[in-house]
Design a protein around this motif. Structure first.
Motif, mmCIF file in Angstrom:
data_model
loop_
_atom_site.group_PDB
_atom_site.id
_atom_site.type_symbol
_atom_site.label_atom_id
_atom_site.label_comp_id
_atom_site.label_asym_id
_atom_site.label_seq_id
_atom_site.Cartn_x
_atom_site.Cartn_y
_atom_site.Cartn_z
ATOM 1 N N ASN A 1 1.838 2.254 9.950
ATOM 2 C CA ASN A 1 1.392 3.412 9.189
ATOM 3 C C ASN A 1 2.414 4.550 9.231
ATOM 4 O OD1 ASN A 1 -0.521 4.535 7.480
ATOM 5 N ND2 ASN A 1 -1.517 5.640 9.125
ATOM 6 N N LYS B 1 4.877 6.939 2.522
ATOM 7 C CA LYS B 1 3.838 6.544 3.467
ATOM 8 C C LYS B 1 3.601 5.050 3.293
ATOM 9 C CE LYS B 1 1.597 11.026 3.421
ATOM 10 N NZ LYS B 1 0.353 11.776 3.254
ATOM 11 N N GLN C 1 0.819 -1.217 0.000
ATOM 12 C CA GLN C 1 0.000 0.000 0.000
ATOM 13 C C GLN C 1 0.852 1.267 0.000
ATOM 14 O OE1 GLN C 1 -3.281 -0.310 -0.466
ATOM 15 N NE2 GLN C 1 -2.854 -2.495 -0.509
ATOM 16 N N ASN D 1 1.194 3.160 4.725
ATOM 17 C CA ASN D 1 -0.244 2.883 4.568
ATOM 18 C C ASN D 1 -0.624 1.449 4.895
ATOM 19 O OD1 ASN D 1 -0.862 5.542 3.611
ATOM 20 N ND2 ASN D 1 0.025 4.959 1.649
ATOM 21 N N GLU E 1 5.479 7.204 8.256
ATOM 22 C CA GLU E 1 5.866 8.033 7.122
ATOM 23 C C GLU E 1 7.349 8.335 7.250
ATOM 24 O OE1 GLU E 1 3.570 11.603 6.843
ATOM 25 O OE2 GLU E 1 1.670 10.530 6.791
#
Length: 70
Positions: A59, A52, A11, A54, A61
């Protein structure tokens, strides 16, 4: 150019910025940046990125910069 770890984060998205904060491009898992903006090669200089992950479990960054050489 693209992140080498992306196989672990399906993702993943990343954005490339120029020194003025202008978005050069937004990319997703499997895509790579070719050093161009609107079809024109960008000049040598410093650029920034935001990765990121994701992922539901991770999660995070990551922000950094690099120099593009021509």
């Amino acid at each position: 150019m693209g992140p080498g770890c992306s196989v672990n984060y399906k993702q993943l998205t990343f954005t490339i910025f120029d020194r003025y904060g202008r978005i050069i491009g937004n990319y997703k898992f499997g895509q790579k940046w070719d050093g161009k903006y609107n079809g024109a090669e960008l000049s040598t200089g410093d650029y920034w990125y935001v990765f990121k992950l994701n992922d539901n479990k991770d999660n995070r960054e990551f922000v950094g910069h690099f120099t593009l050489y021509r």
